[in-house]
Design a protein around this motif. Structure first.
Motif, short mmCIF file in Angstrom:
data_model
loop_
_atom_site.label_atom_id
_atom_site.label_comp_id
_atom_site.label_asym_id
_atom_site.label_seq_id
_atom_site.Cartn_x
_atom_site.Cartn_y
_atom_site.Cartn_z
N THR A 77 0.83 -1.21 0.00
CA THR A 77 0.00 0.00 0.00
C THR A 77 0.86 1.26 0.00
O THR A 77 1.86 1.34 0.72
CB THR A 77 -0.94 0.01 1.22
N LEU A 78 0.42 2.21 -0.79
CA LEU A 78 1.04 3.52 -0.89
C LEU A 78 0.13 4.52 -0.19
O LEU A 78 -1.10 4.40 -0.25
CB LEU A 78 1.19 3.90 -2.36
N TYR A 79 0.73 5.52 0.47
CA TYR A 79 -0.05 6.54 1.19
C TYR A 79 0.34 7.94 0.77
O TYR A 79 1.46 8.17 0.32
CB TYR A 79 0.15 6.40 2.70
N LEU A 80 -0.58 8.86 0.97
CA LEU A 80 -0.27 10.28 0.85
C LEU A 80 -0.98 10.99 1.99
O LEU A 80 -2.21 11.11 2.00
CB LEU A 80 -0.75 10.84 -0.50
N GLN A 81 -0.19 11.44 2.96
CA GLN A 81 -0.71 12.22 4.07
C GLN A 81 -0.71 13.67 3.65
O GLN A 81 0.35 14.22 3.31
CB GLN A 81 0.15 12.02 5.32
N MET A 82 -1.87 14.30 3.68
CA MET A 82 -2.01 15.69 3.23
C MET A 82 -2.47 16.55 4.40
O MET A 82 -3.56 16.33 4.94
CB MET A 82 -3.01 15.77 2.08
#
Length: 112
Positions: A77-82
């Protein structure tokens, strides 16, 4: 068959936070570079962030210090915390594997 499925988009107020996820199947996730791109209405798709198989990261100037890309190789899994989201972050966000395979996109809307 390689599949990428994004989730986590939604409506958030300016200054708020969201975390996007991208579940990957059908390939050896850990060795592949991954990335997030976004496309706003009437604009071209643009790079948001990249992460190598080894964890090296690159960010667009517009999101540096606010967004964090990460990966969990055990979960594929890839994440992007914004964080500190702005109205101009409104777009459809896409994850990509090697810029060859793409997810279907998830809408992020930043509005009061």
């Amino acid at each position: 068959q390689v599949q990428l499925v994004e989730s986590g988009g939604g409506l958030v107020q300016p200054g708020g936070s969201l975390t996007l996820s991208c579940a990957v199947s059908g390939t050896i996730f850990r060795v592949n570079p991954m990335g997030w791109y976004r496309q706003a209405p009437g604009k071209q798709r643009e790079l948001v962030a990249l992460i190598s198989g080894g964890g090296l990261t690159t960010y667009a100037d517009s999101v540096k210090g606010r967004f964090t890309i990460s990966r969990d190789n055990a979960k594929n899994t890839l994440y992007l915390q914004m964080n500190s989201l702005k109205t101009e972050d409104t777009a459809v966000y896409y994850c990509t594997l090697r810029s060859v395979y793409w997810g279907q996109g998830t809408q992020v809307t930043v509005s009061s």
